[in-house]
Design a protein around this motif. Structure first.
Motif, PDB file in Angstrom:
ATOM      1  N   ASN A 270       0.833  -1.194   0.000  1.00 21.39           N
ATOM      2  CA  ASN A 270       0.000   0.000   0.000  1.00 21.39           C
ATOM      3  C   ASN A 270       0.872   1.249   0.000  1.00 21.39           C
ATOM      4  O   ASN A 270       2.108   1.165  -0.029  1.00 21.39           O
ATOM      5  CB  ASN A 270      -0.978  -0.006   1.184  1.00 21.39           C
ATOM      6  N   ILE A 271       0.225   2.418   0.028  1.00 17.98           N
ATOM      7  CA  ILE A 271       0.960   3.683  -0.057  1.00 17.98           C
ATOM      8  C   ILE A 271       1.865   3.889   1.147  1.00 17.98           C
ATOM      9  O   ILE A 271       3.003   4.354   1.024  1.00 17.98           O
ATOM     10  CB  ILE A 271      -0.030   4.857  -0.201  1.00 17.98           C
ATOM     11  N   ASN A 272       1.374   3.532   2.333  1.00 18.71           N
ATOM     12  CA  ASN A 272       2.178   3.689   3.548  1.00 18.71           C
ATOM     13  C   ASN A 272       3.462   2.872   3.474  1.00 18.71           C
ATOM     14  O   ASN A 272       4.558   3.361   3.781  1.00 18.71           O
ATOM     15  CB  ASN A 272       1.339   3.272   4.758  1.00 18.71           C
ATOM     16  N   GLN A 273       3.348   1.628   3.037  1.00 18.76           N
ATOM     17  CA  GLN A 273       4.530   0.774   2.897  1.00 18.76           C
ATOM     18  C   GLN A 273       5.443   1.265   1.778  1.00 18.76           C
ATOM     19  O   GLN A 273       6.671   1.188   1.893  1.00 18.76           O
ATOM     20  CB  GLN A 273       4.090  -0.667   2.644  1.00 18.76           C
ATOM     21  N   GLY A 274       4.844   1.782   0.696  1.00 22.34           N
ATOM     22  CA  GLY A 274       5.659   2.312  -0.389  1.00 22.34           C
ATOM     23  C   GLY A 274       6.477   3.522   0.034  1.00 22.34           C
ATOM     24  O   GLY A 274       7.661   3.639  -0.311  1.00 22.34           O
ATOM     25  N   LEU A 275       5.863   4.437   0.799  1.00 24.89           N
ATOM     26  CA  LEU A 275       6.611   5.585   1.315  1.00 24.89           C
ATOM     27  C   LEU A 275       7.723   5.142   2.251  1.00 24.89           C
ATOM     28  O   LEU A 275       8.836   5.688   2.223  1.00 24.89           O
ATOM     29  CB  LEU A 275       5.659   6.531   2.050  1.00 24.89           C
ATOM     30  N   LEU A 276       7.442   4.156   3.090  1.00 27.32           N
ATOM     31  CA  LEU A 276       8.460   3.651   4.018  1.00 27.32           C
ATOM     32  C   LEU A 276       9.638   3.052   3.257  1.00 27.32           C
ATOM     33  O   LEU A 276      10.804   3.268   3.623  1.00 27.32           O
ATOM     34  CB  LEU A 276       7.840   2.616   4.958  1.00 27.32           C
ATOM     35  N   ILE A 277       9.359   2.328   2.191  1.00 25.47           N
ATOM     36  CA  ILE A 277      10.434   1.737   1.375  1.00 25.47           C
ATOM     37  C   ILE A 277      11.276   2.833   0.741  1.00 25.47           C
ATOM     38  O   ILE A 277      12.518   2.772   0.734  1.00 25.47           O
ATOM     39  CB  ILE A 277       9.834   0.806   0.309  1.00 25.47           C
ATOM     40  N   LEU A 278      10.627   3.867   0.196  1.00 29.38           N
ATOM     41  CA  LEU A 278      11.366   4.970  -0.430  1.00 29.38           C
ATOM     42  C   LEU A 278      12.254   5.688   0.576  1.00 29.38           C
ATOM     43  O   LEU A 278      13.418   6.009   0.282  1.00 29.38           O
ATOM     44  CB  LEU A 278      10.388   5.955  -1.067  1.00 29.38           C
ATOM     45  N   ILE A 279      11.742   5.948   1.772  1.00 29.62           N
ATOM     46  CA  ILE A 279      12.520   6.668   2.785  1.00 29.62           C
ATOM     47  C   ILE A 279      13.693   5.821   3.264  1.00 29.62           C
ATOM     48  O   ILE A 279      14.817   6.320   3.433  1.00 29.62           O
ATOM     49  CB  ILE A 279      11.618   7.072   3.959  1.00 29.62           C
ATOM     50  N   LEU A 280      13.466   4.520   3.474  1.00 29.79           N
ATOM     51  CA  LEU A 280      14.550   3.639   3.926  1.00 29.79           C
ATOM     52  C   LEU A 280      15.649   3.531   2.869  1.00 29.79           C
ATOM     53  O   LEU A 280      16.842   3.548   3.199  1.00 29.79           O
ATOM     54  CB  LEU A 280      13.990   2.251   4.262  1.00 29.79           C
ATOM     55  N   ILE A 281      15.264   3.410   1.604  1.00 22.32           N
ATOM     56  CA  ILE A 281      16.261   3.353   0.527  1.00 22.32           C
ATOM     57  C   ILE A 281      17.052   4.649   0.467  1.00 22.32           C
ATOM     58  O   ILE A 281      18.276   4.650   0.281  1.00 22.32           O
ATOM     59  CB  ILE A 281      15.566   3.061  -0.821  1.00 22.32           C
ATOM     60  N   ASN A 282      16.361   5.773   0.654  1.00 21.58           N
ATOM     61  CA  ASN A 282      17.027   7.073   0.616  1.00 21.58           C
ATOM     62  C   ASN A 282      18.037   7.205   1.758  1.00 21.58           C
ATOM     63  O   ASN A 282      19.183   7.622   1.545  1.00 21.58           O
ATOM     64  CB  ASN A 282      15.978   8.183   0.706  1.00 21.58           C
ATOM     65  N   ILE A 283      17.634   6.869   2.975  1.00 21.39           N
ATOM     66  CA  ILE A 283      18.536   6.971   4.134  1.00 21.39           C
ATOM     67  C   ILE A 283      19.733   6.044   3.972  1.00 21.39           C
ATOM     68  O   ILE A 283      20.880   6.421   4.254  1.00 21.39           O
ATOM     69  CB  ILE A 283      17.766   6.660   5.428  1.00 21.39           C
ATOM     70  N   THR A 284      19.481   4.817   3.503  1.00 20.01           N
ATOM     71  CA  THR A 284      20.571   3.853   3.326  1.00 20.01           C
ATOM     72  C   THR A 284      21.578   4.341   2.300  1.00 20.01           C
ATOM     73  O   THR A 284      22.798   4.261   2.509  1.00 20.01           O
ATOM     74  CB  THR A 284      19.996   2.498   2.893  1.00 20.01           C
ATOM     75  N   SER A 285      21.098   4.869   1.176  1.00 24.14           N
ATOM     76  CA  SER A 285      22.015   5.339   0.136  1.00 24.14           C
ATOM     77  C   SER A 285      22.831   6.531   0.612  1.00 24.14           C
ATOM     78  O   SER A 285      24.032   6.636   0.317  1.00 24.14           O
ATOM     79  CB  SER A 285      21.232   5.701  -1.125  1.00 24.14           C
ATOM     80  N   VAL A 286      22.216   7.447   1.382  1.00 22.94           N
ATOM     81  CA  VAL A 286      22.950   8.608   1.886  1.00 22.94           C
ATOM     82  C   VAL A 286      24.054   8.173   2.843  1.00 22.94           C
ATOM     83  O   VAL A 286      25.196   8.668   2.773  1.00 22.94           O
ATOM     84  CB  VAL A 286      21.977   9.590   2.573  1.00 22.94           C
ATOM     85  N   ILE A 287      23.760   7.231   3.735  1.00 26.32           N
ATOM     86  CA  ILE A 287      24.771   6.753   4.693  1.00 26.32           C
ATOM     87  C   ILE A 287      25.922   6.070   3.971  1.00 26.32           C
ATOM     88  O   ILE A 287      27.103   6.314   4.266  1.00 26.32           O
ATOM     89  CB  ILE A 287      24.115   5.810   5.720  1.00 26.32           C
ATOM     90  N   ILE A 288      25.598   5.209   3.016  1.00 28.63           N
ATOM     91  CA  ILE A 288      26.648   4.486   2.284  1.00 28.63           C
ATOM     92  C   ILE A 288      27.519   5.453   1.484  1.00 28.63           C
ATOM     93  O   ILE A 288      28.759   5.364   1.506  1.00 28.63           O
ATOM     94  CB  ILE A 288      26.013   3.430   1.361  1.00 28.63           C
ATOM     95  N   VAL A 289      26.893   6.397   0.803  1.00 32.04           N
ATOM     96  CA  VAL A 289      27.654   7.336  -0.031  1.00 32.04           C
ATOM     97  C   VAL A 289      28.541   8.230   0.832  1.00 32.04           C
ATOM     98  O   VAL A 289      29.699   8.507   0.481  1.00 32.04           O
ATOM     99  CB  VAL A 289      26.688   8.155  -0.901  1.00 32.04           C
ATOM    100  N   LYS A 290      28.036   8.705   1.969  1.00 32.38           N
ATOM    101  CA  LYS A 290      28.844   9.557   2.841  1.00 32.38           C
ATOM    102  C   LYS A 290      30.057   8.805   3.373  1.00 32.38           C
ATOM    103  O   LYS A 290      31.158   9.368   3.468  1.00 32.38           O
ATOM    104  CB  LYS A 290      27.994  10.083   3.994  1.00 32.38           C
ATOM    105  N   ASN A 291      29.885   7.522   3.690  1.00 37.48           N
ATOM    106  CA  ASN A 291      31.026   6.730   4.151  1.00 37.48           C
ATOM    107  C   ASN A 291      32.041   6.510   3.035  1.00 37.48           C
ATOM    108  O   ASN A 291      33.257   6.527   3.274  1.00 37.48           O
ATOM    109  CB  ASN A 291      30.545   5.376   4.699  1.00 37.48           C
ATOM    110  N   ILE A 292      31.550   6.291   1.814  1.00 37.85           N
ATOM    111  CA  ILE A 292      32.468   6.109   0.683  1.00 37.85           C
ATOM    112  C   ILE A 292      33.264   7.383   0.419  1.00 37.85           C
ATOM    113  O   ILE A 292      34.493   7.354   0.227  1.00 37.85           O
ATOM    114  CB  ILE A 292      31.675   5.695  -0.576  1.00 37.85           C
TER     115      ILE A 292
END
Length: 298
Positions: A270-292
């Motif tokens: 549903n929309i709630n789960q879709g937003l949660l997936i987008l936010i989690l992917i965004n946070i994960t990518s920012v953390i990984i890129v900053k460490n790199i």
């Protein structure tokens, strides 16, 4: 000798400050540095207006050509909406516009690397090197949001003003697009700092990321049109969730967090789960890129 040593210790201790002075200037300096770098990127964009025009024309071509080519596509055979293909295509074009701008966010940075300007910035008395990332993301967001608003106005004109300009729909489109833009722009900046040059960067973004990511989403066709293996890839692609959220709102003129946007025999989201997936992917990518970036340049 003991007296001499004691006097040396006492004399050296006099130079040690009793209290440490804490200057709360780091946030202000980071804001000022980010603002100056954004201004520099804007000057570069205005000096090369061809890039802005090309980035604007490309999604409009997709909208016009695909909308005209598949205007009689029977979407209603597999979906519950009785709409034209052009209306089905609009949310995909909006997200693809933000994606296309964000995937090129690292291009100015990689040119700075090749011409030596990045080395000057890194050795300058800059308080926070993350301002390079912040400025690139904000600059990309400003350009992409302007393009999205223009595309929405073009679609309204194209549909003979049948679609009213809804401010809530505009806010929804901007919020969902912002999540995608920040995610893809962060990855693009990471590629710009890792890849050897702009030729490899353009080849990676154009050939291996841009078009496959577009076709492996629901921008051009619904999930029910696709085979099972392509449905699995589309459900991994974060663009799919962003497109379906915007499409659901634009067709229903309202949004409910429990509304299903992905409904297959093996997955329901549903929309709630879709937003949660987008936010989690965004946070994960920012953390990984900053460490790199920290590992490579600190």
């Amino acid at each position: 000798m003991n007296l001499l040593n004691k006097t040396k210790i006492n004399n050296s201790s006099d130079f040690i400050p009793k209290k440490r002075m804490k200057l709360h200037l780091s946030k202000q300096k980071t804001y000022k540095e980010t603002q100056e770098i954004i201004h520099r990127l804007q000057i570069q964009s205005f000096r090369r207006p061809a890039n802005l025009v090309i980035n604007m024309i490309q999604p409009l071509l997709w909208l016009l050509l695909f909308g005209a080519l598949f205007q009689n596509a029977p979407i209603y055979l597999f979906e519950q909406y009785r709409i034209q293909y052009r209306e089905f295509l609009n949310p995909g074009i909006i997200i693809f516009t933000g994606f296309n701008s964000a995937i090129n966010a690292g291009l100015p940075l990689i040119f700075d690397r090749e011409f030596g300007f990045l080395n000057r910035i890194l050795i300058s008395p800059i308080s926070n090197k993350n301002s390079l990332i912040y400025s690139s993301i904000i600059h990309t967001w400003l350009i992409a949001t302007t393009q999205i608003i223009i595309i929405m106005l073009v679609t309204i004109y194209q549909n003979n003003n049948n679609i009213n300009f809804n401010i809530n729909q505009l806010i929804t489109n901007v919020i969902i697009s912002t999540i995608i833009i920040s995610n893809i722009a962060t990855i693009s900046i990471c590629n710009a700092l890792i890849l050897p040059g702009h030729i490899e960067f353009i080849a990676l973004t154009t050939l291996l990321i841009n078009l496959p990511t577009l076709f492996a989403s629901t921008a051009l066709a619904p999930l029910s049109f696709m085979p099972t293996w392509l449905q699995i890839i589309c459900c991994i692609n974060p663009l799919t969730y962003a497109i379906e959220i915007i499409r659901n709102y634009s067709l229903n003129k309202s949004i409910s967090m429990n509304t299903e946007i992905i409904n297959t025999t093996w997955l329901t989201i549903n929309i709630n789960q879709g937003l949660l997936i987008l936010i989690l992917i965004n946070i994960t990518s920012v953390i990984i890129v900053k460490n790199i970036i920290k590992y490579k340049y600190d």
